[in-house]
Design a protein around this motif. Structure first.
Motif: not given
Length: 498
Positions: A34-49
């Motif tokens: 998965p790719l996570y966008n917790p706020k507008p403009g934010w793009s994060e992932q879980n490295p353990d994934d």
């Protein structure tokens, strides 16, 4: 039989390919995350994934292929660039990874420019852009200082996965070049840049060549992956560097055009004193003591997928592009600029937006589809021209990615670039480049160029059509006028974007 494995840590999935000593891709397997966008403009992932799905991908690759673990001599990596992973002394991830397409760091970029001035381009050879790693570290320093204080090292995505497989920390030069903390020509971390922002040198992992062995598989990981603990693990490289290796861009004048979500024009460079002054990226290659210049179109394939999803959702891509060869060059006077996500080369402008110009009632879906493809290719031509203006002769370009899957588009590239376009027989992109680094690291070949002769085979070449070249040259001059003439309009419209 002997094999190597190439692993590509992408934004949406990890892809593993099993490659034989003859360069044949015997098997491949992908696992998404998965790719996570917790706020507008934010793009994060879980490295353990990334790490866990890589291990699953390796296990399924081995199960599907039927290859014996003892036949796999080594593996290496390609990875999405710039993503920030912070780990403590025990290697524990301290926060979600901030990815290359995260745009929260505009103020940090301005701070870098104001603090370093011209020294940034002299040392790091690249502009301060939101996607790069240093602005992300400064964002954490400002907003999450307690996190940064716990960090032993920063890593990039593939480096964290490799750490999970081997237990050792390292970073190769091609990926380090995208951090804004590397002296690109000197191939060392820059004390001047780090000290300017109160960052300790210890935060940076040791630097290695892309083909350098960094360890072997941890026993428990090897068992889970279906491999042996003795399997050699090599550093690997940035996705664009590995894409270049996988396309055979391993000599002066060699150039490739990759059209995926974004678009890249990349050309091999042996001279370390080149400084494009921010017009293009200048990075270390995955080949030792080599470099490359690179231009980027942010929304290349994304422009076409956006158009299909918005205006032809019920059609497949093949259906959308059916019959576009019947539309003449210039799409009946319809011009598209692919600035729907801003632009990178030659205009590093996050606020510019795309446009269709010249619409009339006679235009059909096919005119629009062809216009989108032409606009993407015009944008990439701007990078080709910058490279030519530096003194390089570009007569041949290797095409990879989605733009290499459609014959009309391949011919269009030949005509717009005024260069022969080469389509490869088996195009695996960065994963193949990673496999080639493993093959070279294992000693199968005396050089990456020799490996390329064995692993990479051209399938077809598209020559430029003289008449079409002339038409597109005229249209390209119109395309180049659009940015300046719409920039002010887009600035005025920015307040209405929601």
């Amino acid at each position: 039989m002997k094999y190597v494995i190439g692993i590509d840590i992408g934004t949406s999935a990890v892809k593993s390919v099993l490659v034989s000593g003859e360069g044949k891709v015997v098997c491949e397997h992908s696992e998404g995350y998965p790719l996570y966008n917790p706020k507008p403009g934010w793009s994060e992932q879980n490295p353990d994934d990334w790490a866990e799905r890589t291990i699953v991908s390796l296990r399924r690759l081995m199960d599907k292929s039927g290859a014996k673990p003892s036949e796999v001599e080594g593996l290496s990596f390609s990875g999405q660039m710039h993503g920030l992973v912070l780990v403590d002394g025990a290697g524990k991830v301290l926060r979600p990874a901030i990815l290359w397409n995260d745009t929260r760091t505009a103020s940090q970029c301005r701070k870098i420019e104001q603090t370093l001035g011209s020294k940034l381009l002299d040392i790091a050879r690249n502009r301060a852009l939101e996607g790069f790693t240093l602005p992300k570290i400064l964002w954490v320093q400002e907003h999450e200082p307690e996190i940064l204080s716990q960090a032993e090292h920063f890593l990039l995505p593939k480096d964290y996965v490799r750490y999970r497989l081997t237990g050792s920390f390292a970073m190769d030069y091609s990926d380090a070049a995208g951090t804004l903390m590397l002296n690109v020509a000197g191939k060392t971390w820059s004390p001047e840049i780090l000290q300017a922002f109160d960052l300790p040198m210890s935060l940076c992992p040791k630097l290695v060549e892309s083909s350098e062995q960094t360890g072997t598989m941890l026993p428990d990981v090897a068992e889970a992956a279906g491999l042996l603990p003795s399997t050699k693990v090599f550093a690997g490289g940035a996705d664009n560097a590995c894409g270049a290796i996988g396309a055979g861009i391993l000599g002066e004048g060699k150039t490739m055009c990759s059209i995926g979500t974004s678009g890249v024009v990349l050309s091999y460079e042996s001279r370390k004193d080149i400084n494009p002054q921010g017009k293009m990226h200048f990075f270390n290659h995955g080949e030792e003591n080599a470099f490359y210049v690179m231009g980027v179109t942010l929304a290349a394939g994304h422009s076409l997928s956006w158009f299909k999803d918005t205006f032809a959702k019920n059609l497949s891509f093949d259906g959308l592009l059916e019959g576009i060869e019947e539309v003449t060059a210039g799409s009946g006077g319809l011009l598209f600029t692919p600035y729907i996500s801003g632009e990178r080369t030659p205009h590093p402008d996050a606020d510019i937006r795309g446009s269709f110009i010249g619409m009339d009632s006679g235009h059909t879906l096919k005119h629009f589809a062809r216009s989108v493809m032409e606009g993407i290719t015009f944008s990439l031509r701007e990078s080709i021209d910058i490279i030519r203006q530096s003194g390089k002769e570009i007569t041949e370009v290797t095409a990879i990615g989605g733009g290499a899957q459609n014959e009309t588009w391949l011919q269009m590239q030949a005509d717009i670039f005024n260069a022969a376009i080469v389509k490869l027989e088996s195009e695996q992109g960065p994963a193949m480049g990673a496999a080639m680094l493993a093959a070279y690291g294992c000693g199968w070949f005396s050089s990456l160029a020799e490996c390329a002769e064995q692993f990479i085979r051209p399938a077809k070449t598209y020559a430029p059509n003289k008449e079409q070249v002339e038409v597109y040259s005229e249209l390209f001059s119109v395309y180049q006028d659009v940015y300046a003439q719409t920039r002010g309009l887009n600035e005025r419209l920015a307040a209405y974007r929601k």
